[in-house]
Scaffold this motif. Structure first.
Motif, PDB file in Angstrom:
ATOM      1  N   GLN A   5       4.691  -5.676 -97.021  1.00 54.89           N
ATOM      2  CA  GLN A   5       3.419  -5.823 -97.724  1.00 54.89           C
ATOM      3  C   GLN A   5       2.255  -5.878 -96.737  1.00 54.89           C
ATOM      4  N   ASP A   6       2.471  -6.607 -95.612  1.00 53.84           N
ATOM      5  CA  ASP A   6       1.422  -6.681 -94.593  1.00 53.84           C
ATOM      6  C   ASP A   6       1.162  -5.306 -93.996  1.00 53.84           C
ATOM      7  N   MET A   7       2.233  -4.532 -93.801  1.00 54.60           N
ATOM      8  CA  MET A   7       2.083  -3.185 -93.258  1.00 54.60           C
ATOM      9  C   MET A   7       1.301  -2.291 -94.222  1.00 54.60           C
ATOM     10  N   ALA A   8       1.584  -2.421 -95.518  1.00 53.88           N
ATOM     11  CA  ALA A   8       0.881  -1.620 -96.515  1.00 53.88           C
ATOM     12  C   ALA A   8      -0.594  -1.979 -96.554  1.00 53.88           C
ATOM     13  N   LEU A   9      -0.891  -3.275 -96.449  1.00 53.72           N
ATOM     14  CA  LEU A   9      -2.288  -3.706 -96.447  1.00 53.72           C
ATOM     15  C   LEU A   9      -3.019  -3.189 -95.214  1.00 53.72           C
ATOM     16  N   MET A  10      -2.347  -3.185 -94.072  1.00 52.60           N
ATOM     17  CA  MET A  10      -2.975  -2.680 -92.860  1.00 52.60           C
ATOM     18  C   MET A  10      -3.190  -1.165 -92.939  1.00 52.60           C
ATOM     19  N   GLU A  11      -2.220  -0.443 -93.528  1.00 50.75           N
ATOM     20  CA  GLU A  11      -2.358   1.011 -93.663  1.00 50.75           C
ATOM     21  C   GLU A  11      -3.532   1.371 -94.563  1.00 50.75           C
ATOM     22  N   ASP A  12      -3.836   0.500 -95.520  1.00 50.00           N
ATOM     23  CA  ASP A  12      -4.996   0.759 -96.385  1.00 50.00           C
ATOM     24  C   ASP A  12      -6.299   0.706 -95.601  1.00 50.00           C
ATOM     25  N   ARG A  13      -6.273   0.058 -94.409  1.00 52.87           N
ATOM     26  CA  ARG A  13      -7.486  -0.061 -93.585  1.00 52.87           C
ATOM     27  C   ARG A  13      -7.490   0.931 -92.419  1.00 52.87           C
ATOM     28  N   GLN A  14      -6.516   1.840 -92.411  1.00 51.29           N
ATOM     29  CA  GLN A  14      -6.356   2.745 -91.276  1.00 51.29           C
ATOM     30  C   GLN A  14      -6.655   4.197 -91.644  1.00 51.29           C
ATOM     31  N   VAL A  15      -7.080   4.936 -90.608  1.00 50.46           N
ATOM     32  CA  VAL A  15      -7.197   6.392 -90.708  1.00 50.46           C
ATOM     33  C   VAL A  15      -6.546   7.009 -89.475  1.00 50.46           C
ATOM     34  N   ARG A  16      -6.053   8.206 -89.661  1.00 50.68           N
ATOM     35  CA  ARG A  16      -5.492   8.938 -88.530  1.00 50.68           C
ATOM     36  C   ARG A  16      -6.450  10.048 -88.143  1.00 50.68           C
ATOM     37  N   LEU A  17      -6.887  10.029 -86.900  1.00 45.24           N
ATOM     38  CA  LEU A  17      -7.811  11.048 -86.393  1.00 45.24           C
ATOM     39  C   LEU A  17      -7.048  12.118 -85.632  1.00 45.24           C
ATOM     40  N   LYS A  18      -7.514  13.349 -85.802  1.00 41.46           N
ATOM     41  CA  LYS A  18      -6.971  14.465 -85.032  1.00 41.46           C
ATOM     42  C   LYS A  18      -8.122  15.387 -84.697  1.00 41.46           C
ATOM     43  N   TRP A  19      -8.257  15.758 -83.432  1.00 42.55           N
ATOM     44  CA  TRP A  19      -9.387  16.585 -83.003  1.00 42.55           C
ATOM     45  C   TRP A  19      -8.887  17.778 -82.187  1.00 42.55           C
ATOM     46  N   SER A  20      -9.734  18.771 -82.121  1.00 42.52           N
ATOM     47  CA  SER A  20      -9.422  19.989 -81.371  1.00 42.52           C
ATOM     48  C   SER A  20      -9.917  19.823 -79.936  1.00 42.52           C
ATOM     49  N   ARG A  21      -9.008  19.913 -78.983  1.00 44.46           N
ATOM     50  CA  ARG A  21      -9.397  19.769 -77.577  1.00 44.46           C
ATOM     51  C   ARG A  21     -10.246  20.945 -77.100  1.00 44.46           C
ATOM     52  N   LYS A  22     -10.042  22.117 -77.730  1.00 41.96           N
ATOM     53  CA  LYS A  22     -10.827  23.285 -77.331  1.00 41.96           C
ATOM     54  C   LYS A  22     -12.270  23.174 -77.823  1.00 41.96           C
ATOM     55  N   LYS A  23     -12.462  22.610 -79.016  1.00 44.69           N
ATOM     56  CA  LYS A  23     -13.793  22.533 -79.593  1.00 44.69           C
ATOM     57  C   LYS A  23     -14.520  21.236 -79.223  1.00 44.69           C
ATOM     58  N   TRP A  24     -13.783  20.283 -78.643  1.00 41.44           N
ATOM     59  CA  TRP A  24     -14.420  19.023 -78.264  1.00 41.44           C
ATOM     60  C   TRP A  24     -15.238  19.242 -77.001  1.00 41.44           C
ATOM     61  N   GLY A  26     -17.578  17.855 -73.859  1.00 43.25           N
ATOM     62  CA  GLY A  26     -17.745  16.648 -73.047  1.00 43.25           C
ATOM     63  C   GLY A  26     -16.407  16.024 -72.692  1.00 43.25           C
ATOM     64  N   GLN A  27     -16.440  14.776 -72.301  1.00 43.41           N
ATOM     65  CA  GLN A  27     -15.242  14.050 -71.887  1.00 43.41           C
ATOM     66  C   GLN A  27     -14.306  13.811 -73.063  1.00 43.41           C
ATOM     67  N   SER A  28     -13.020  13.883 -72.809  1.00 41.68           N
ATOM     68  CA  SER A  28     -12.031  13.675 -73.861  1.00 41.68           C
ATOM     69  C   SER A  28     -12.191  12.281 -74.454  1.00 41.68           C
ATOM     70  N   PRO A  29     -11.940  12.151 -75.755  1.00 42.68           N
ATOM     71  CA  PRO A  29     -12.106  10.857 -76.414  1.00 42.68           C
ATOM     72  C   PRO A  29     -11.146   9.806 -75.833  1.00 42.68           C
TER      73      PRO A  29
END
Length: 206
Positions: A5-24, A26-29
Motif C-alpha cells: 500500500q505504501d508503494m502504491a501511494l508513493m507511485e501515485d506521487r511519481q513520474v518517469r522521465l525519459k529524454w532524447s540525448r541527441k535533442k538535449w 547543453g550538459q546532460s541532466p
C-alpha cells in the motif's frame, strides 16, 4: 500488505522521465538539475536515475497533485516525456481506453443516426408517395360520384322533356271537338293550328 500500500501511494506521487540525448542541448541532466527543472510543478522529494543509457529518471513529488501537470506539460515535447508509474499508469491507460471506446461509440451512434435519418427520409418519401396516390384516388372517386349525382339529378327532367316532345306531335285528335262525326282533313289541320298557334292560319291570306 502494508508495504504494498505504501508503494502504491508513493507511485501515485511519481513520474518517469525519459529524454532524447541527441535533442538535449547543453550538459546532460543530473539528479540536481532535474529536481530544479520539475520544481515548477511541485516540491520534489527525490530523483533516481535509471536505465543503462542514462536518459531516464524517476521523480518523486511530495504531492500527487503535481503529477498530472508534469505529464501534461511534456506530453507534446520532442525532447523529454513524462509518464505515470505503477497503478496510476494502469488507471490512466484504462481511462484513455474508455475515452477511446466512448468516442468510437459516439462515432457509431452518429453513423447509426445518419443511417436512420436516411432510412427515415426514404420511408417518409414512400409514405408521401402512397399518400399522394391515395389522395388522387379519393379525388377521382369524389369527382365521379359528383358527376353521377349530377347526372341523376338531370336525367329525369331530360327524360320528361324528351317524352313530352315525343308525345306532343302529332297532337291527339278528337273528332268531337268540332261536334261532328265526320271532319275533313282541312278541319283537322285548322284545329291542330289552333292548339299550336292559338288560332287557325287562313290559307287565303298566305
Amino acid at each position: 500488505r502494508r508495504r504494498k500500500q505504501d508503494m502504491a501511494l508513493m507511485e501515485d506521487r511519481q513520474v518517469r522521465l525519459k529524454w532524447s540525448r541527441k535533442k538535449w542541448t547543453g550538459q546532460s541532466p543530473s539528479e540536481h538539475s532535474l529536481a530544479q527543472l520539475l520544481e515548477q510543478f511541485g516540491t520534489v522529494e527525490g530523483v533516481e536515475m535509471i536505465g543503462s543509457k542514462g536518459n531516464q529518471a524517476v521523480i518523486t513529488f511530495r504531492s500527487a497533485s503535481a503529477v498530472d501537470p508534469c505529464v501534461d506539460h511534456y506530453q507534446s515535447s520532442e525532447v523529454m516525456r513524462a509518464h505515470y508509474v505503477g497503478e496510476r499508469k494502469k488507471r490512466k491507460q484504462e481511462k484513455q481506453d474508455d475515452n477511446i471506446d466512448g468516442e468510437q461509440q459516439l462515432d457509431k451512434n452518429a453513423t447509426s443516426n445518419l443511417r436512420t435519418g436516411k432510412d427515415s427520409d426514404r420511408e417518409n418519401l414512400r409514405d408521401r408517395t402512397v399518400r399522394q396516390a391515395a389522395e388522387r384516388q379519393r379525388l377521382m372517386k369524389q369527382m365521379m360520384e359528383d358527376e353521377g349525382a349530377h347526372m341523376k339529378r338531370r336525367d329525369p327532367k331530360e327524360v320528361r322533356k324528351k317524352s313530352a316532345i315525343a308525345t306532343s306531335y302529332p297532337l291527339p285528335w278528337d273528332g268531337k271537338v268540332l261536334g261532328s262525326s265526320f271532319v275533313s282533313p282541312m278541319d283537322k289541320l285548322q284545329e291542330m293550328e289552333r292548339q299550336v298557334f292559338g288560332k287557325a292560319v287562313d290559307i287565303k291570306t298566305m
